[in-house]
Design a protein around this motif. Structure first.
Motif, mmCIF file in Angstrom:
data_model
loop_
_atom_site.group_PDB
_atom_site.id
_atom_site.type_symbol
_atom_site.label_atom_id
_atom_site.label_comp_id
_atom_site.label_asym_id
_atom_site.label_seq_id
_atom_site.Cartn_x
_atom_site.Cartn_y
_atom_site.Cartn_z
ATOM 1 N N ALA A 156 0.819 -1.211 0.000
ATOM 2 C CA ALA A 156 0.000 0.000 0.000
ATOM 3 C C ALA A 156 0.851 1.258 0.000
ATOM 4 O O ALA A 156 0.483 2.274 -0.601
ATOM 5 C CB ALA A 156 -0.932 -0.006 1.217
ATOM 6 N N ILE A 157 1.995 1.218 0.675
ATOM 7 C CA ILE A 157 2.901 2.375 0.698
ATOM 8 C C ILE A 157 3.350 2.721 -0.722
ATOM 9 O O ILE A 157 3.359 3.886 -1.130
ATOM 10 C CB ILE A 157 4.112 2.089 1.600
ATOM 11 C CG1 ILE A 157 3.681 2.048 3.072
ATOM 12 C CG2 ILE A 157 5.211 3.142 1.399
ATOM 13 C CD1 ILE A 157 4.753 1.509 4.007
ATOM 14 N N ILE A 158 3.721 1.703 -1.481
ATOM 15 C CA ILE A 158 4.165 1.941 -2.862
ATOM 16 C C ILE A 158 2.997 2.378 -3.742
ATOM 17 O O ILE A 158 3.130 3.308 -4.554
ATOM 18 C CB ILE A 158 4.827 0.678 -3.436
ATOM 19 C CG1 ILE A 158 6.050 0.289 -2.579
ATOM 20 C CG2 ILE A 158 5.236 0.901 -4.879
ATOM 21 C CD1 ILE A 158 7.099 1.362 -2.446
ATOM 22 N N ALA A 159 1.849 1.746 -3.569
ATOM 23 C CA ALA A 159 0.689 2.091 -4.394
ATOM 24 C C ALA A 159 0.230 3.526 -4.150
ATOM 25 O O ALA A 159 -0.262 4.193 -5.070
ATOM 26 C CB ALA A 159 -0.456 1.116 -4.110
ATOM 27 N N ASN B 59 2.411 12.069 8.237
ATOM 28 C CA ASN B 59 1.944 11.011 9.132
ATOM 29 C C ASN B 59 0.461 10.705 8.923
ATOM 30 O O ASN B 59 0.049 9.541 8.950
ATOM 31 C CB ASN B 59 2.210 11.399 10.583
ATOM 32 C CG ASN B 59 3.686 11.352 10.924
ATOM 33 O OD1 ASN B 59 4.465 10.677 10.258
ATOM 34 N ND2 ASN B 59 4.084 12.074 11.954
ATOM 35 N N ARG B 60 -0.337 11.742 8.729
ATOM 36 C CA ARG B 60 -1.765 11.500 8.453
ATOM 37 C C ARG B 60 -1.940 10.640 7.202
ATOM 38 O O ARG B 60 -2.737 9.696 7.183
ATOM 39 C CB ARG B 60 -2.484 12.838 8.247
ATOM 40 C CG ARG B 60 -2.829 13.586 9.515
ATOM 41 C CD ARG B 60 -3.485 14.908 9.157
ATOM 42 N NE ARG B 60 -3.811 15.689 10.338
ATOM 43 C CZ ARG B 60 -3.820 17.013 10.366
ATOM 44 N NH1 ARG B 60 -3.493 17.706 9.271
ATOM 45 N NH2 ARG B 60 -4.139 17.655 11.473
ATOM 46 N N SER B 61 -1.201 10.987 6.158
ATOM 47 C CA SER B 61 -1.330 10.256 4.902
ATOM 48 C C SER B 61 -0.855 8.818 5.061
ATOM 49 O O SER B 61 -1.529 7.872 4.619
ATOM 50 C CB SER B 61 -0.531 10.962 3.807
ATOM 51 O OG SER B 61 -0.629 10.265 2.586
ATOM 52 N N ILE B 62 0.284 8.639 5.698
ATOM 53 C CA ILE B 62 0.838 7.291 5.867
ATOM 54 C C ILE B 62 -0.095 6.422 6.694
ATOM 55 O O ILE B 62 -0.396 5.270 6.324
ATOM 56 C CB ILE B 62 2.232 7.364 6.523
ATOM 57 C CG1 ILE B 62 3.243 7.957 5.543
ATOM 58 C CG2 ILE B 62 2.685 5.987 6.993
ATOM 59 C CD1 ILE B 62 4.577 8.305 6.172
ATOM 60 N N VAL B 63 -0.578 6.940 7.811
ATOM 61 C CA VAL B 63 -1.436 6.135 8.687
ATOM 62 C C VAL B 63 -2.766 5.824 8.000
ATOM 63 O O VAL B 63 -3.303 4.712 8.139
ATOM 64 C CB VAL B 63 -1.637 6.828 10.044
ATOM 65 C CG1 VAL B 63 -2.715 6.119 10.869
ATOM 66 C CG2 VAL B 63 -0.318 6.851 10.812
ATOM 67 N N ALA B 64 -3.307 6.775 7.245
ATOM 68 C CA ALA B 64 -4.530 6.490 6.499
ATOM 69 C C ALA B 64 -4.319 5.346 5.519
ATOM 70 O O ALA B 64 -5.180 4.450 5.382
ATOM 71 C CB ALA B 64 -4.990 7.743 5.762
ATOM 72 N N ILE C 283 -5.785 -8.125 11.053
ATOM 73 C CA ILE C 283 -5.454 -7.154 12.091
ATOM 74 C C ILE C 283 -6.499 -6.040 12.087
ATOM 75 O O ILE C 283 -6.757 -5.444 11.041
ATOM 76 C CB ILE C 283 -4.054 -6.552 11.869
ATOM 77 C CG1 ILE C 283 -2.974 -7.609 12.082
ATOM 78 C CG2 ILE C 283 -3.809 -5.370 12.812
ATOM 79 C CD1 ILE C 283 -1.554 -7.082 11.900
ATOM 80 N N PRO C 284 -7.121 -5.759 13.219
ATOM 81 C CA PRO C 284 -8.098 -4.658 13.248
ATOM 82 C C PRO C 284 -7.416 -3.319 12.998
ATOM 83 O O PRO C 284 -6.341 -3.053 13.539
ATOM 84 C CB PRO C 284 -8.682 -4.732 14.663
ATOM 85 C CG PRO C 284 -7.681 -5.484 15.471
ATOM 86 C CD PRO C 284 -6.985 -6.423 14.527
ATOM 87 N N ALA C 285 -8.039 -2.484 12.186
ATOM 88 C CA ALA C 285 -7.452 -1.179 11.871
ATOM 89 C C ALA C 285 -7.240 -0.348 13.128
ATOM 90 O O ALA C 285 -6.304 0.465 13.196
ATOM 91 C CB ALA C 285 -8.342 -0.429 10.878
ATOM 92 N N ASP C 286 -8.070 -0.558 14.144
ATOM 93 C CA ASP C 286 -7.938 0.228 15.365
ATOM 94 C C ASP C 286 -6.689 -0.122 16.166
ATOM 95 O O ASP C 286 -6.373 0.569 17.147
ATOM 96 C CB ASP C 286 -9.181 0.056 16.254
ATOM 97 C CG ASP C 286 -10.335 0.940 15.809
ATOM 98 O OD1 ASP C 286 -10.106 1.848 14.983
ATOM 99 O OD2 ASP C 286 -11.464 0.730 16.290
ATOM 100 N N ALA C 287 -5.981 -1.173 15.776
ATOM 101 C CA ALA C 287 -4.709 -1.479 16.439
ATOM 102 C C ALA C 287 -3.644 -0.447 16.109
ATOM 103 O O ALA C 287 -2.607 -0.384 16.770
ATOM 104 C CB ALA C 287 -4.225 -2.864 16.039
ATOM 105 N N LEU C 288 -3.897 0.376 15.076
ATOM 106 C CA LEU C 288 -2.974 1.442 14.680
ATOM 107 C C LEU C 288 -3.696 2.779 14.800
ATOM 108 O O LEU C 288 -4.692 3.010 14.106
ATOM 109 C CB LEU C 288 -2.492 1.222 13.249
ATOM 110 C CG LEU C 288 -1.678 2.357 12.600
ATOM 111 C CD1 LEU C 288 -0.435 2.683 13.413
ATOM 112 C CD2 LEU C 288 -1.313 1.992 11.173
ATOM 113 N N GLN C 289 -3.196 3.637 15.677
ATOM 114 C CA GLN C 289 -3.811 4.943 15.923
ATOM 115 C C GLN C 289 -2.757 6.044 15.789
ATOM 116 O O GLN C 289 -1.608 5.865 16.185
ATOM 117 C CB GLN C 289 -4.418 5.002 17.333
ATOM 118 C CG GLN C 289 -5.484 3.964 17.610
ATOM 119 C CD GLN C 289 -6.780 4.237 16.888
ATOM 120 O OE1 GLN C 289 -7.023 5.344 16.394
ATOM 121 N NE2 GLN C 289 -7.654 3.225 16.809
ATOM 122 N N LEU C 290 -3.196 7.177 15.247
ATOM 123 C CA LEU C 290 -2.346 8.369 15.178
ATOM 124 C C LEU C 290 -3.045 9.512 15.905
ATOM 125 O O LEU C 290 -4.191 9.854 15.584
ATOM 126 C CB LEU C 290 -2.101 8.779 13.719
ATOM 127 C CG LEU C 290 -1.345 10.106 13.528
ATOM 128 C CD1 LEU C 290 0.115 9.965 13.966
ATOM 129 C CD2 LEU C 290 -1.433 10.584 12.080
#
Length: 415
Positions: free
Chosen positions: A36-39, A154-159, A170-177
């Protein structure tokens, strides 16, 4: 309820799910994140450009802008580091000790996730990915609070990463910014006992000391990097120049770059002029002791405050010392227990330096720039711990685990 509490609560709920995931499920999620980072490269780079422009307008130094800058090559490296983490063994479930007691009890000690990790850091958006993927690989939820300088990145990366997680186990809520850039959001995290299990600060000395001194949540302290290279009397000049230049100028904005070069007086008499000219040719400002300035008069004067400063810039202190004892004394007084190096052909002096210097990484004839989770074979790192409890040095996957004793009996009771 504040953003910090809402997101930390969501991360804690997700941690219960994380604890049950298999290695295969976690690895599949990490591969989705790397892809996803590359895409989403164009989206992330556009957000990063917002941060760069804002930093330039605020007069941010070139070295700090370098820490903030993302490029297609850097994003490719970040994604590759995630895939390296996928390839690493999952420490969760590792059996560390086993034993049978005389009463028939079987006791087993295993690695388990810590739970919810709070990460407070500054202007390096790659840390966002490193921290997220290392925590998730070890079955932890993570609450990230990056610096305001990198908020758009950071907003863009975490999104992007959360969207990838939505397609995984993995639940998305396991990663929070935490997007609130006010100091109050950091202060709140420091007191979030019951929701955060540990906080890891990563950044400059002031950030780290604020966390260490004010947190009620347990802290794994990562340290500022006042790193040293000591060139002994028998040090090879070409090696010394290469290691010192690499340590200072290859990427001065990072914590494993050197801030002070210590030279044995005999080596300095022979080689300091040439070494100083080399640094001047690559635009490194030199600040030196009285002896240094008597040999090279154009060097600026160094003070004790200079020796105690992590520049993260093209500035280097040079101090001439009479012997190894004096070098060890200087490092003991001004060092931050991060990374220190000796350049010498004298094995006895090398052995003593490696034994006596109290640092998380000590080097003989190699650059301090290798103090890095990627270079140590950890795939990435969540920070470089300079404390002595739980973890020390570059912290890879095992450092993000706790332990649990599993005790199996057949009806035993204690008399």
């Amino acid at each position: 309820m504040s953003e910090v509490t809402i997101k930390a609560s969501a991360a804690k709920e997700a941690a219960a799910v994380m604890n049950r995931l298999t290695t295969a499920e976690k690895n599949e999620a990490l591969i989705l994140m790397a892809d996803a980072i590359i895409a989403a490269q164009d989206q992330i780079l556009a957000a990063n450009e917002e941060d760069i422009k804002r930093g330039q307008e605020l007069g941010t130094s070139a070295s700090l802008l370098d820490r903030l800058k993302l490029t297609p090559a850097r994003l490719a490296d970040i994604a590759d580091a995630v895939k390296q983490i996928v390839a690493l063994p999952d420490p969760i479930g590792d059996v560390l000790e086993t034993g049978h007691r005389p009463n028939g009890l079987f006791i087993e000690k295993r690695r388990v996730p810590i739970g919810v990790i709070g990460m407070i850091y500054e202007a390096r958006p790659n840390v966002t990915v490193d921290a997220a993927t290392l925590c998730l690989k070890t079955g932890n939820s993570v609450v990230l609070r990056g610096g305001s300088a990198a908020i758009s990145s950071n907003r863009s990366i975490v999104a992007v990463l959360r969207e990838a997680l939505s397609r995984s186990a993995i639940p998305a809520d396991a990663l929070q910014l935490i997007e609130d850039s006010n100091r109050s959001s950091v202060d709140e995290m420091l007191k979030l006992n019951g929701l955060l299990d540990v906080i890891i600060p990563r950044g400059g000395a002031s950030l780290i000391q604020n966390v260490v001194q004010n947190a009620t949540v347990p802290v794994i302290e990562t340290g500022a990097g006042i790193c040293h290279v000591y060139v002994d009397e028998s040090g090879d000049y070409d090696m010394a120049e290469a290691i010192a230049v690499n340590g200072k100028a290859q990427r001065p904005s990072v914590c494993n770059s050197i801030e002070t070069l210590l030279l044995h007086e005999a080596f300095a008499q022979k080689h300091l002029n040439a070494l100083a000219d080399k640094f001047r040719s690559i635009n490194v400002e030199l600040r030196g002791c009285e002896t240094t300035r008597s040999i090279v008069p154009w060097v600026n004067e160094a003070s004790d405050q200079d020796y105690a400063t992590e520049y993260n810039d093209y500035i280097l202190n040079i101090k001439v010392v009479p012997n190894l004892d004096a070098a060890l004394s200087h490092i003991s007084h001004f060092g931050t227990k991060h990374s220190d190096c000796i350049i010498t052909e004298n094995q006895a002096n090398a052995d003593r330096f490696l034994q006596d210097v109290d640092a998380s990484a000590v080097y003989h004839n190699a650059s301090t720039r290798f103090t890095d989770g990627f270079e140590f074979g950890f795939g990435a790192e969540i920070g470089i711990s300079t404390q002595k409890l739980h973890a020390r040095g570059p912290m890879g996957l095992p450092a993000l685990t706790s332990t649990k004793y599993r005790v199996v009996g057949s009806g035993q009771i204690r008399s």
